[in-house]
Scaffold this active site. Structure first.
Site, PDB file in Angstrom:
ATOM      1  N   TYR A 140      -6.591  21.441  61.181  1.00  0.00           N
ATOM      2  CA  TYR A 140      -5.140  21.610  61.333  1.00  0.00           C
ATOM      3  C   TYR A 140      -4.799  22.852  62.162  1.00  0.00           C
ATOM      4  O   TYR A 140      -3.755  22.895  62.802  1.00  0.00           O
ATOM      5  CB  TYR A 140      -4.464  21.749  59.958  1.00  0.00           C
ATOM      6  N   LYS A 191     -18.170  16.045  54.898  1.00  0.00           N
ATOM      7  CA  LYS A 191     -19.030  15.117  55.655  1.00  0.00           C
ATOM      8  C   LYS A 191     -20.210  15.906  56.210  1.00  0.00           C
ATOM      9  O   LYS A 191     -20.350  16.085  57.424  1.00  0.00           O
ATOM     10  CB  LYS A 191     -18.221  14.466  56.782  1.00  0.00           C
ATOM     11  N   ASP A 224     -16.072   9.875  52.873  1.00  0.00           N
ATOM     12  CA  ASP A 224     -15.820   8.427  52.968  1.00  0.00           C
ATOM     13  C   ASP A 224     -16.162   7.747  51.651  1.00  0.00           C
ATOM     14  O   ASP A 224     -15.415   6.900  51.148  1.00  0.00           O
ATOM     15  CB  ASP A 224     -16.575   7.799  54.156  1.00  0.00           C
ATOM     16  N   ASP A 248      -5.785  15.819  52.906  1.00  0.00           N
ATOM     17  CA  ASP A 248      -4.565  15.098  53.280  1.00  0.00           C
ATOM     18  C   ASP A 248      -4.743  13.618  52.970  1.00  0.00           C
ATOM     19  O   ASP A 248      -3.877  12.977  52.363  1.00  0.00           O
ATOM     20  CB  ASP A 248      -4.300  15.327  54.776  1.00  0.00           C
ATOM     21  N   ASP A 252      -3.388  11.266  49.491  1.00  0.00           N
ATOM     22  CA  ASP A 252      -2.506  10.099  49.614  1.00  0.00           C
ATOM     23  C   ASP A 252      -3.080   8.903  48.853  1.00  0.00           C
ATOM     24  O   ASP A 252      -2.337   8.145  48.223  1.00  0.00           O
ATOM     25  CB  ASP A 252      -2.310   9.702  51.093  1.00  0.00           C
TER      26      ASP A 252
HETATM   27  C1  IPM Z   1       1.166  16.454  53.669  1.00  0.00           C
HETATM   28  C2  IPM Z   1       1.770  15.921  54.942  1.00  0.00           C
HETATM   29  C3  IPM Z   1       1.674  16.974  56.027  1.00  0.00           C
HETATM   30  C4  IPM Z   1       0.197  17.206  56.291  1.00  0.00           C
HETATM   31  C5  IPM Z   1       2.446  16.661  57.301  1.00  0.00           C
HETATM   32  C6  IPM Z   1       3.905  16.381  57.029  1.00  0.00           C
HETATM   33  C7  IPM Z   1       2.298  17.764  58.317  1.00  0.00           C
HETATM   34  O1  IPM Z   1       1.157  14.716  55.288  1.00  0.00           O
HETATM   35  O2  IPM Z   1       1.645  17.495  53.175  1.00  0.00           O
HETATM   36  O3  IPM Z   1       0.227  15.839  53.161  1.00  0.00           O
HETATM   37  O4  IPM Z   1      -0.430  16.493  57.083  1.00  0.00           O
HETATM   38  O5  IPM Z   1      -0.340  18.145  55.694  1.00  0.00           O
HETATM   39 MG    MG Z   2      -0.235  14.010  53.881  1.00  0.00          MG
END
Ligand code: IPM
Ligand code: MG
Length: 370
Positions: A140, A191, A224, A248, A252
């Site tokens: 990032y 990884k 993975d 990230d 999710d």
């Molecule tokens: C998160 C989001 C952010 C990230 C975006 C909005 C920059 O997806 O907080 O997970 O990728 O970190």
């Molecule tokens: Mg995210």
């Protein structure tokens, strides 16, 4: 007096943060939680007002606050703004400038919502994972980065995955501390089979945990495979520590397992400054700005309210108040009160402020004057 900066942001951010304000007021009136609240812009709305995703003045307020509570950023109307001014840049600047290296993302499946998961109830009921994502390093922020013209009609896009020992050490310690307070099991994901930065991650985590947290059971899992394990048998994990990009993605996945992105909070914490002052901290829901339902009073404010609970716990050291707020939310769900995103047959549908009302009523029942 404690200071909170509220950055509602874009889309549904202002609506859900309105309910958070009401909950803060409740704790002020009933539990002696005295705070001064300030508010500013972040994301697309900040771009519209100042031409930047967060102004220097708002950044200064964030530096001065005990905690920042953020709603959400982004929306299709800002798709074409300059890359450095896109709404997400405001969030990334907050993370970088406040050095919020530790991102805590709990994935908890409320019993009342287990049927809303895309997985079978038995796989997710009782799920309680804490993902600890490194938030200020890795690909990032690594240099070099950018897009260059190669002069032959081709272009080259570059980002750099880079970690140094101290960055891995400090996130491993945060994860180790949390695991000691929970089930004493820690999984670390990278990884190493492809990336040297992953090999370093693996070696440094192993060292920190065996030197400083010998009681923990540590497991290493390739990222993975970790994604696969999270959908195969998520309850095998307790605390999961990983880098910025894998965190990230894996967070999710974990969030969706719970069936309710609208429910999940997060905390982003910095290091204590050594003078006994509090760590910098930002709390935000995991969900985004949901432009499709923005301004309609439909959004679920629970993730933001649960983020306030994390602020009460981690910044303000009011664990009892955090428990009370979490119990109030659980009670509301057990009563069958639902916003649209978590609606089920025969439940009572409410909007954003209706959900806020229900949480306040549950707080009154469970905790006024307690
Ligand atoms: C998160 C989001 C952010 C990230 C975006 C909005 C920059 O997806 O907080 O997970 O990728 O970190
Ligand atoms: Mg995210």
């Amino acid at each position: 007096m404690e200071k909170i900066l509220i950055l509602p942001g874009d889309g549904i951010g202002p609506e859900v943060m309105g309910e958070v304000r009401r909950v803060i007021d409740w704790f002020g009136t009933n539990r002696g939680f005295q705070v001064t609240l300030d508010e500013d812009l972040v994301g697309g709305c900040a771009y519209d007002a100042h031409g930047a995703a967060i102004s220097d003045a708002a950044m200064q307020k964030a530096h001065d606050a005990d905690a920042v509570l953020l709603g959400a950023v982004g929306g299709p109307q800002w798709d074409n703004v300059a890359y450095e001014a896109r709404p997400e840049a405001g969030l990334l600047r907050l993370r970088a400038d406040l050095q919020l290296f530790a991102n805590l993302r709990p994935a908890i499946c409320f019993a009342a919502l287990a049927d809303a998961s895309s997985l079978k109830r038995e796989l997710v009921e009782g799920l309680d994972i804490m993902i600890v994502r490194e938030l200020t390093g890795g690909v990032y922020f690594g240099e070099p980065r950018g897009i260059e013209e190669l002069g032959n009609g081709q272009r080259r896009g570059v980002n750099t995955q880079v970690y140094e020992t101290y960055e891995i050490e400090r996130i491993a310690r945060v994860a180790g501390d949390l695991a000691m307070k929970r089930g004493k099991r820690l999984a670390s994901s990278e990884k190493r089979n492809v990336m040297e930065s992953g090999l370093l991650w693996n070696e440094e985590v192993t060292r920190v945990i065996s030197d400083e947290f010998p009681e923990l059971e540590l497991e290493h899992v390739l990222a993975d495979n970790c994604a696969m394990q999270l959908v195969r048998n998520p309850k095998q994990y307790d605390v999961l520590v990983t880098d910025n990009l894998f965190g990230d993605i894996l967070s999710d996945i974990a969030a969706m397992l719970t069936g309710s992105l609208g429910m999940l909070p997060s905390a982003s914490l910095g290091a204590p400054d050594g003078d006994g002052a509090r760590s910098k901290a930002l709390y935000e829901p995991v969900h985004g700005s949901a432009p499709d339902i923005a301004g309609q009073g439909k959004a679920n404010p629970i993730a933001s309210i649960m983020s306030l609970a994390m602020a009460l716990r981690y910044t303000f050291e009011r664990g009892d108040d955090a428990d009370l707020l979490e119990n109030a939310v659980t009670a509301v769900l057990d009563k069958g009160i639902r916003t649209g995103d978590i609606m089920q047959a025969d439940m009572q549908a409410v909007g954003t402020s209706g959900m806020g009302d229900a949480v306040l009523a549950a707080l009154d029942e469970l905790g006024a004057g307690a």
